[in-house]
Design a protein around this motif. Structure first.
Motif, short mmCIF file in Angstrom:
data_model
loop_
_atom_site.label_atom_id
_atom_site.label_comp_id
_atom_site.label_asym_id
_atom_site.label_seq_id
_atom_site.Cartn_x
_atom_site.Cartn_y
_atom_site.Cartn_z
N ALA A 165 55.27 10.80 -25.35
CA ALA A 165 54.47 10.08 -24.37
C ALA A 165 53.15 10.77 -24.16
CB ALA A 165 55.24 9.98 -23.04
N ALA A 166 52.22 10.04 -23.57
CA ALA A 166 50.94 10.60 -23.16
C ALA A 166 50.48 9.86 -21.91
CB ALA A 166 49.89 10.47 -24.27
N ALA A 167 49.85 10.60 -21.01
CA ALA A 167 49.30 10.01 -19.79
C ALA A 167 47.82 10.37 -19.71
CB ALA A 167 50.04 10.52 -18.55
N ALA A 168 46.97 9.37 -19.65
CA ALA A 168 45.53 9.58 -19.49
C ALA A 168 45.20 9.34 -18.02
CB ALA A 168 44.74 8.63 -20.38
N VAL A 169 44.71 10.38 -17.36
CA VAL A 169 44.49 10.34 -15.90
C VAL A 169 43.01 10.58 -15.63
CG1 VAL A 169 45.19 11.26 -13.67
CG2 VAL A 169 46.81 11.30 -15.59
N GLN A 170 42.34 9.62 -15.04
CA GLN A 170 40.94 9.80 -14.65
C GLN A 170 40.85 10.26 -13.21
OE1 GLN A 170 38.85 6.13 -15.53
NE2 GLN A 170 38.23 6.85 -17.54
N VAL A 171 40.03 11.28 -12.97
CA VAL A 171 39.87 11.82 -11.63
C VAL A 171 38.39 11.85 -11.27
CG1 VAL A 171 41.97 13.21 -11.76
CG2 VAL A 171 39.79 14.20 -12.49
N SER A 172 38.12 11.79 -9.96
CA SER A 172 36.77 11.89 -9.43
C SER A 172 36.79 12.75 -8.18
CB SER A 172 36.21 10.49 -9.10
OG SER A 172 36.05 9.70 -10.25
N ARG A 173 35.61 13.24 -7.79
CA ARG A 173 35.48 13.98 -6.56
C ARG A 173 35.45 13.01 -5.37
NH1 ARG A 173 36.71 19.32 -6.90
NH2 ARG A 173 35.77 20.25 -8.75
N GLY A 174 35.97 13.47 -4.24
CA GLY A 174 35.89 12.70 -3.01
C GLY A 174 37.03 11.72 -2.85
N PRO A 175 36.93 10.83 -1.87
CA PRO A 175 38.00 9.88 -1.59
C PRO A 175 38.23 8.94 -2.76
CG PRO A 175 36.36 9.91 0.19
CD PRO A 175 35.78 10.68 -0.95
N GLY A 176 39.47 8.53 -2.92
CA GLY A 176 39.82 7.62 -4.00
C GLY A 176 41.21 7.05 -3.80
N PRO A 177 41.69 6.26 -4.75
CA PRO A 177 42.99 5.59 -4.60
C PRO A 177 44.16 6.53 -4.36
CG PRO A 177 41.74 4.61 -6.39
CD PRO A 177 40.98 5.83 -5.97
N LEU A 178 44.24 7.62 -5.15
CA LEU A 178 45.31 8.61 -4.98
C LEU A 178 44.65 9.97 -4.75
CD1 LEU A 178 47.97 7.75 -7.73
CD2 LEU A 178 48.34 7.73 -5.27
N ARG A 179 44.71 10.45 -3.52
CA ARG A 179 44.04 11.71 -3.18
C ARG A 179 44.96 12.88 -3.49
NH1 ARG A 179 43.09 14.83 1.72
NH2 ARG A 179 44.55 13.46 2.84
N VAL A 180 44.46 13.84 -4.24
CA VAL A 180 45.25 15.03 -4.60
C VAL A 180 45.27 15.99 -3.41
CG1 VAL A 180 45.45 16.99 -6.16
CG2 VAL A 180 44.67 14.78 -7.04
N LEU A 181 46.47 16.30 -2.94
CA LEU A 181 46.63 17.20 -1.80
C LEU A 181 46.87 18.64 -2.23
CD1 LEU A 181 48.87 15.00 0.54
CD2 LEU A 181 46.38 15.23 0.54
N GLY A 182 47.49 18.83 -3.38
CA GLY A 182 47.77 20.17 -3.85
C GLY A 182 48.71 20.17 -5.03
N CYS A 183 48.86 21.33 -5.65
CA CYS A 183 49.80 21.50 -6.75
C CYS A 183 50.21 22.96 -6.79
CB CYS A 183 49.18 21.06 -8.09
SG CYS A 183 47.86 22.13 -8.68
N GLY A 184 51.25 23.27 -7.52
CA GLY A 184 51.68 24.65 -7.59
C GLY A 184 52.83 24.84 -8.54
N GLU A 185 53.16 26.09 -8.80
CA GLU A 185 54.30 26.43 -9.64
C GLU A 185 55.44 26.87 -8.75
OE1 GLU A 185 55.42 28.73 -13.79
OE2 GLU A 185 53.41 28.93 -12.93
N GLY A 186 56.65 26.47 -9.12
CA GLY A 186 57.82 26.73 -8.30
C GLY A 186 58.33 25.45 -7.69
N ALA A 187 59.31 25.57 -6.80
CA ALA A 187 59.90 24.39 -6.17
C ALA A 187 58.98 23.86 -5.07
CB ALA A 187 61.26 24.74 -5.58
N PRO A 188 58.85 22.54 -4.95
CA PRO A 188 58.02 21.97 -3.88
C PRO A 188 58.72 22.08 -2.53
CG PRO A 188 59.10 20.22 -5.10
CD PRO A 188 59.44 21.51 -5.81
N ALA A 189 57.94 22.02 -1.47
CA ALA A 189 58.52 22.04 -0.13
C ALA A 189 59.32 20.77 0.11
CB ALA A 189 57.41 22.19 0.91
N ALA A 190 60.39 20.90 0.85
CA ALA A 190 61.25 19.75 1.12
C ALA A 190 60.58 18.82 2.15
CB ALA A 190 62.60 20.22 1.65
N GLY A 191 60.74 17.52 1.94
CA GLY A 191 60.30 16.55 2.93
C GLY A 191 58.82 16.26 2.97
N ASP A 192 58.06 16.68 1.96
CA ASP A 192 56.62 16.47 1.98
C ASP A 192 56.20 15.09 1.49
OD1 ASP A 192 55.81 18.76 3.10
OD2 ASP A 192 55.12 19.75 1.27
N ALA A 193 57.08 14.39 0.80
CA ALA A 193 56.67 13.17 0.12
C ALA A 193 57.55 11.97 0.48
CB ALA A 193 56.69 13.38 -1.39
#
Length: 261
Positions: A165-193
């Protein structure tokens, strides 16, 4: 990359378009079937020696009509409008690959005009942790495209359920349809989504998100978590749906654009 505060909103990344290409039944062939002098057979022997995996258990992805070039399909689906922006090619796995000129070929065949960067060794986290790089690498005046590839040349005893598979993801600065809140390595916090899309490989979460968006299961104001937990590493990407109607969800098998109503 910690979760972003409201004060950081002007530099926030947003996903504006997504194209996913999947081949459910790629043609993986046993490496031992290639002739002794064949380039791929020699490469497979080198990989077996390097990794300690017996040659008899290695399979090679055959680049033919049975296995379409998912990376090219996903990138082409985005259209030509933003080909002057940077392109980040994210490949899963560190194994040597005779198709190592993939980035140059994609740039040439697609007519990409912007800068191009290859990113390796993120392993399973190519679809999540790459946003840590994009957070500071994407130019402020315009956006970029991340092409996340999961089409390894080698597989161990390629299971019948294997897919590329491949996913092509276009990103821009500022507000947009899906706003990136954060990312990280390890397990995500419970209940955030509100929605959690998990998998073991770099594109699994993006495929599941694509399906949810196509089925109108994600609404504005909801948070979306892409969670990858592979054999080696675990990571996450958290986004917030801000304007789903403005997200370009594109078919990777046709040039026509499809916008979610």
């Amino acid at each position: 990359m910690a979760e972003m505060s409201p004060a950081a909103a002007p530099s926030t990344l947003s996903v504006t378009a997504l194209a996913v290409s999947v081949c459910e039944h790629p043609d993986y062939r046993p490496a031992a079937l290639f002739d002794e002098g064949h380039e791929l057979r020699r490469l497979a022997c080198g990989v077996a020696q390097q990794t300690g995996v017996p040659l008899a258990t290695l399979s090679l992805l055959s680049r033919d009509d049975r296995t379409p070039d998912v990376s090219a399909l996903a990138l082409t689906a985005l259209g030509p409008e933003r080909r002057g922006e940077p392109l980040f090619l994210v490949r899963s796995g560190p194994l040597p690959d005779p198709h190592g000129a993939l980035l140059a070929r994609l740039v040439h065949e697609s007519g990409w005009l912007g800068e191009d960067v290859g990113i390796t060794h993120l392993d399973e986290l190519g679809g999540t942790l790459v946003f840590d790089l994009l957070a500071w690498a994407v130019p402020a005046e315009f956006g970029a495209t991340a092409l996340i590839c999961d089409d390894p040349l080698f597989a161990v005893a390629a299971p019948a359920s294997a897919r590329v598979a491949a996913a092509a993801v276009q990103v821009s600065r500022g507000p947009g349809p899906l706003r990136v809140l954060g990312c990280g390595e390890g397990a995500p916090a419970a209940g955030d989504a509100t929605h959690r899309f998990s998998g073991r490989r770099p594109c699994d979460g993006w495929i599941a998100l694509r399906d949810a968006l196509a089925d109108h299961r994600v609404a504005d104001g909801e948070r979306v978590l892409i969670h990858t937990r592979g054999t080696l590493r675990e990571g996450w990407l958290l986004m917030e749906a801000a304007d789903i109607a403005g997200l370009k969800l594109l078919s990777a098998n046709a040039e026509r654009e499809s916008v979610i109503p």
